[in-house]
Design a protein around this motif. Structure first.
Motif, PDB file in Angstrom:
ATOM      1  N   PRO A 638       0.800  -1.228   0.000  1.00 58.86           N
ATOM      2  CA  PRO A 638       0.000   0.000   0.000  1.00 58.86           C
ATOM      3  C   PRO A 638       0.834   1.281   0.000  1.00 58.86           C
ATOM      4  CG  PRO A 638      -0.818  -1.571   1.625  1.00 58.86           C
ATOM      5  CD  PRO A 638       0.476  -2.109   1.138  1.00 58.86           C
ATOM      6  N   THR A 639       2.034   1.234   0.561  1.00 60.63           N
ATOM      7  CA  THR A 639       2.820   2.464   0.699  1.00 60.63           C
ATOM      8  C   THR A 639       3.333   2.991  -0.634  1.00 60.63           C
ATOM      9  OG1 THR A 639       4.772   1.103   1.163  1.00 60.63           O
ATOM     10  CG2 THR A 639       3.514   1.922   3.061  1.00 60.63           C
ATOM     11  N   ILE A 640       3.551   2.117  -1.607  1.00 61.39           N
ATOM     12  CA  ILE A 640       4.127   2.586  -2.878  1.00 61.39           C
ATOM     13  C   ILE A 640       3.173   2.419  -4.055  1.00 61.39           C
ATOM     14  CG2 ILE A 640       6.428   1.967  -2.051  1.00 61.39           C
ATOM     15  CD1 ILE A 640       6.265  -0.289  -4.257  1.00 61.39           C
ATOM     16  N   ARG A 641       1.930   1.978  -3.808  1.00 62.21           N
ATOM     17  CA  ARG A 641       1.020   1.722  -4.929  1.00 62.21           C
ATOM     18  C   ARG A 641       0.802   2.944  -5.803  1.00 62.21           C
ATOM     19  NH1 ARG A 641      -3.409   2.065  -7.682  1.00 62.21           N
ATOM     20  NH2 ARG A 641      -3.707   4.078  -6.681  1.00 62.21           N
ATOM     21  N   MET A 642       0.542   4.082  -5.152  1.00 60.87           N
ATOM     22  CA  MET A 642       0.237   5.269  -5.957  1.00 60.87           C
ATOM     23  C   MET A 642       1.468   5.785  -6.698  1.00 60.87           C
ATOM     24  SD  MET A 642      -0.303   8.166  -3.032  1.00 60.87           S
ATOM     25  CE  MET A 642       0.940   8.549  -1.804  1.00 60.87           C
ATOM     26  N   TYR A 643       2.662   5.554  -6.158  1.00 53.67           N
ATOM     27  CA  TYR A 643       3.873   6.010  -6.853  1.00 53.67           C
ATOM     28  C   TYR A 643       4.207   5.092  -8.021  1.00 53.67           C
ATOM     29  CZ  TYR A 643       4.132   8.484  -2.439  1.00 53.67           C
ATOM     30  OH  TYR A 643       3.833   9.253  -1.350  1.00 53.67           O
ATOM     31  N   LEU A 644       3.965   3.792  -7.837  1.00 60.04           N
ATOM     32  CA  LEU A 644       4.153   2.874  -8.961  1.00 60.04           C
ATOM     33  C   LEU A 644       3.148   3.180 -10.066  1.00 60.04           C
ATOM     34  CD1 LEU A 644       5.645   0.412 -10.103  1.00 60.04           C
ATOM     35  CD2 LEU A 644       3.969  -1.048  -8.930  1.00 60.04           C
ATOM     36  N   ARG A 645       1.944   3.572  -9.661  1.00 56.10           N
ATOM     37  CA  ARG A 645       0.941   3.961 -10.655  1.00 56.10           C
ATOM     38  C   ARG A 645       1.386   5.196 -11.432  1.00 56.10           C
ATOM     39  NH1 ARG A 645      -2.896   2.146 -13.961  1.00 56.10           N
ATOM     40  NH2 ARG A 645      -4.091   3.931 -14.709  1.00 56.10           N
ATOM     41  N   GLN A 646       1.984   6.165 -10.722  1.00 59.80           N
ATOM     42  CA  GLN A 646       2.497   7.357 -11.397  1.00 59.80           C
ATOM     43  C   GLN A 646       3.586   7.003 -12.399  1.00 59.80           C
ATOM     44  OE1 GLN A 646       3.821  10.113  -8.388  1.00 59.80           O
ATOM     45  NE2 GLN A 646       1.799  10.229  -7.409  1.00 59.80           N
ATOM     46  N   LEU A 647       4.363   5.983 -12.092  1.00 60.83           N
ATOM     47  CA  LEU A 647       5.445   5.564 -12.984  1.00 60.83           C
ATOM     48  C   LEU A 647       4.908   4.917 -14.252  1.00 60.83           C
ATOM     49  CD1 LEU A 647       8.558   5.244 -13.282  1.00 60.83           C
ATOM     50  CD2 LEU A 647       8.324   3.024 -12.157  1.00 60.83           C
ATOM     51  N   LEU A 648       3.740   4.262 -14.150  1.00 58.30           N
ATOM     52  CA  LEU A 648       3.227   3.477 -15.278  1.00 58.30           C
ATOM     53  C   LEU A 648       2.118   4.185 -16.065  1.00 58.30           C
ATOM     54  CD1 LEU A 648       2.926  -0.042 -13.600  1.00 58.30           C
ATOM     55  CD2 LEU A 648       4.858   0.894 -14.875  1.00 58.30           C
ATOM     56  N   GLU A 649       1.532   5.276 -15.533  1.00 59.48           N
ATOM     57  CA  GLU A 649       0.316   5.805 -16.146  1.00 59.48           C
ATOM     58  C   GLU A 649       0.542   6.423 -17.517  1.00 59.48           C
ATOM     59  OE1 GLU A 649      -1.357   8.699 -13.626  1.00 59.48           O
ATOM     60  OE2 GLU A 649       0.345  10.079 -13.712  1.00 59.48           O
ATOM     61  N   ARG A 650       1.766   6.757 -17.871  1.00 57.98           N
ATOM     62  CA  ARG A 650       2.016   7.336 -19.186  1.00 57.98           C
ATOM     63  C   ARG A 650       1.880   6.305 -20.301  1.00 57.98           C
ATOM     64  NH1 ARG A 650       1.580  12.671 -20.195  1.00 57.98           N
ATOM     65  NH2 ARG A 650       2.447  13.889 -18.485  1.00 57.98           N
ATOM     66  N   SER A 651       2.490   5.124 -20.117  1.00 56.95           N
ATOM     67  CA  SER A 651       2.530   4.124 -21.191  1.00 56.95           C
ATOM     68  C   SER A 651       1.654   2.912 -20.919  1.00 56.95           C
ATOM     69  CB  SER A 651       3.980   3.659 -21.421  1.00 56.95           C
ATOM     70  OG  SER A 651       4.821   4.762 -21.715  1.00 56.95           O
TER      71      SER A 651
END
Length: 677
Positions: A638-651
């Motif tokens: 849960p602590t890094i889910r939103m940051y991993l999402r930010q990393l992937l949302e472009r492609s």
């Protein structure tokens, strides 16, 4: 209970008691006058009513007045048979109309009965029956017309709701009038029976009990019978006329007098024709000039004045239109209207007009209604009105979908064909025009009617062009749903929750969060295809955690965790384990260390080399699952889910990224891939 309500209840109870309790002659005279006054008032109201629904109490009022009139008939009959005296009003009516000749009185009474029963009552009953039938038959068409106007943007949701309510009230009113008109018919029949009872019964009782001679009995009871019949038939005739006026009223902006004077005198030239005809009658027939020439002159003068007023009115209307057009061009609002942008637009070439034309069998408007309902059920989003228009700048078979004035998708259709999508292996016997399915980008073929059955037998998925458009439009709306929810739409959702959960909304807005802050959370949920239909749970979570943080990213994570059951059911199947791609502890640690804090919240500040390496390894795992026919789902802490999402949302925006806290404990999770550092 209010005095007005209590008086109505006591009045109806009194009407019933009049049938069994004798009443004095003096009181009966007053009640008979009240009966005539009420009937006249009902007639005048029906003549001045612009819409039948403005007098919606009329069916019930018709029953009450009929009951009141019958109660008066019973009371007068009791007095006629018992005391051979029914009061001053009845006797006056009988002697005045009869004029000393009983036969004339009977003839007048029978004429009134015939006029009411055969002409007015029968006609009103038939019109009410037909109006009720046609109103019910027209309800589906009227409702579809309202939905079409709503989808076209001609009316808003409130106006559509008001129109639907009016249609329902019209159906109820004319249905009630169909039944209430039977009361008038029954009243006319009862009056004839009461006439016979009063005449024959009174004649017998007068001679047998009161000791009257044949002549005295015949004269006395004949006058009383005629008076009683006229006293009841005059109000009955007035109310029957009011019934006919109500059920025959068409849509109008004025009352009956206005409509008659406006529509009957709309054509002044016709008055000249009538004047000439009347003048010729005076010359060619023995009628004479004395009766025809004055009327002809009046018609000519009236026609001339009407014609002059009509010309003057047309000139004034033309001047008003010109002045209005000039004012609209000069006013700044004429430019402001050009700045409005529709949330969603669907434009198509002229070759696809049959899709939206109902006269050519097009059902695009009905499909759009279903799309809006489907989005409301699946995503909890009220999709705004979709503007539909043709565009001659497009190719004949091309269509585009716009969001806020910008094109987001396009496609091409062949109306006389079907779109066939391969099941994974091609069949050489199925041939057509190669294309690409617009919603998901799958390879497909446009096939004709003759090839359709063969393609279905070969396992192809075959859909018609309207279904292709509906699917494409639905997917585009889901993909861009986060762009469609603004502050106004969010306020509408919050207000709908407030109707049933006022304490929740009053605590949250605006003391803890503003509508704009709630809108950001809802937009982030929709961007990751999480339904916001459970607004109560979302607002409950925001009320709990909004006191501690205003970061929309963090609040979104809390909301996602509160929607764990919904998210689990969205991605997991009950009979199979949830197959996911997990992230190694080393990668999670690297992402957590790259998180930076700022006044606007936290964000991921990873160096390009590391982010590219993580992205590359995750892409390999995703492609492997897609090739095996599985849906790729990334699972992390849960602590890094939103940051991993930010990393992937472009492609990799379509790849779901879940956390362990968003899954139910009873769900079985199976790792089918690991993203290593």
């Amino acid at each position: 209970m209010k005095f007005r309500d209590l008086s109505i209840l006591l009045g109806i109870i009194g009407i019933v008691l009049m049938m069994v309790v004798p009443i004095p002659k003096e009181l009966l005279d007053i009640l008979l006058v009240i009966n005539i006054s009420v009937a006249l008032m009902i007639l005048l109201i029906s003549m001045n009513t612009q819409d039948a629904l403005h007098f919606s109490i009329f069916p019930s009022l018709l029953l009450i007045t009929t009951l009141f009139r019958l109660a008066l008939n019973v009371s007068t009959t009791r007095l006629i048979l018992k005391d051979h005296d029914a009061g001053h009003v009845v006797e006056t009516f009988g002697r005045f109309v009869a004029g000393g000749q009983i036969a004339i009185g009977f003839v007048v009474f029978l004429i009134l009965v015939v006029v009411q029963f055969i002409v007015i009552t029968k006609g009103s009953e038939r019109v009410a029956e037909v109006a009720a039938r046609f109103t019910l038959d027209a309800m589906p068409g009227k409702q579809m017309s309202i939905d079409a106007d709503l989808n076209a943007g001609l009316i808003n949701e409130q106006q559509a709701r008001e129109r639907r309510e009016k249609i329902e009230k019209e159906a109820d009113f004319y249905g009630a009038m169909d039944g209430a008109s039977k009361f008038v018919k029954g009243d006319a029949i009862a009056s004839i029976i009461i006439l016979v009872i009063n005449l024959i019964g009174g004649f017998i009782i007068g001679m047998a009990i009161h000791g009257m001679s044949v002549t005295d009995a015949l004269e006395t009871y004949s006058i009383l019978t005629i008076g009683d019949g006229l006293v009841s038939q005059v109000p009955a005739l007035l109310i029957s006329t009011a019934t006919g006026i109500i059920v025959t009223r068409a849509a109008s902006d004025g009352n009956l007098a206005h409509d008659v004077s406006t529509q009957l005198l709309r054509y002044p030239y016709l008055l000249y024709v009538v004047a000439g005809t009347v003048f010729l009658l005076g010359i060619a027939t023995p009628i004479g000039f004395i009766s025809t020439i004055p009327f002809s002159v009046i018609l000519v003068i009236a026609g001339y004045r009407l014609q002059r007023n009509l010309v003057r009115r047309q000139q004034q209307e033309e001047l008003l239109v010109e002045e209005k057009e000039i004012e609209e061009v000069r006013s700044p609002e004429s430019v402001i209207s050009l700045l409005q942008v529709d949330p969603i637009e669907f434009e198509f070439g002229y070759g696809l007009i049959p899709l939206a034309d109902t006269h050519q069998g097009g059902d695009l408007l009905d499909r759009i209604i279903m799309i809006r309902r489907q989005c409301a059920l699946e995503m909890g989003l009220i999709v705004p009105v979709i503007r539909i228009r043709d565009n001659i700048q497009l190719k004949p078979n091309e269509y585009i979908i716009k969001m806020k004035g910008n094109m987001v998708a396009r496609g091409e259709l062949l109306l006389q064909h079907y779109l066939a999508m391969s099941p994974g292996f091609d069949d050489d016997s199925v041939t057509g025009i190669e294309t690409q399915e617009p919603a998901f980008g799958l390879p497909a073929l446009w096939i004709n009617e003759a090839t359709k059955e063969r393609a279905e037998l070969a396992g192809y998925t075959v859909v018609d062009p309207p279904s292709v458009v509906a699917t494409h439009l639905t997917e585009v709306i889901k993909k861009h749903a986060h762009e469609l929810i603004g502050r106004q739409e969010t306020k509408a959702l919050v207000d709908s929750v407030k109707e049933t959960y006022p304490a929740l909304v009053e605590e949250l807005v605006p003391s803890i969060m503003t509508v704009g802050e709630i809108q950001k959370v809802l937009s982030k949920l929709l961007k990751e295809k999480i339904s916001i239909r459970d607004m109560v749970s979302i607002l409950e979570t925001l009320a709990d955690y909004g006191k501690f943080t205003k970061d929309p990213e963090v609040l979104t994570e809390y909301v996602r965790q509160s929607l764990s059951r919904q998210i689990t059911q969205q991605y997991a199947q009950a009979s199979e384990p949830l197959k996911v791609i997990t992230v190694s502890p080393a990668v999670e640690k690297k992402i957590a260390e790259a998180v930076q804090q700022s006044d606007q919240g936290s964000y991921l500040a990873m160096d390009p080399v590391s982010s590219q390496a993580i992205y590359q390894r995750l892409t390999e795992q995703v492609n492997r699952l897609i090739q095996s026919g599985q849906q790729p789902i990334v699972l992390t802490s849960p602590t890094i889910r939103m940051y991993l999402r930010q990393l992937l949302e472009r492609s990799l925006n379509d790849i779901p990224v879940l956390s362990y806290s968003e899954l139910e404990p009873n769900i079985e999770v199976q790792s089918v891939g690991v993203v290593n550092a």
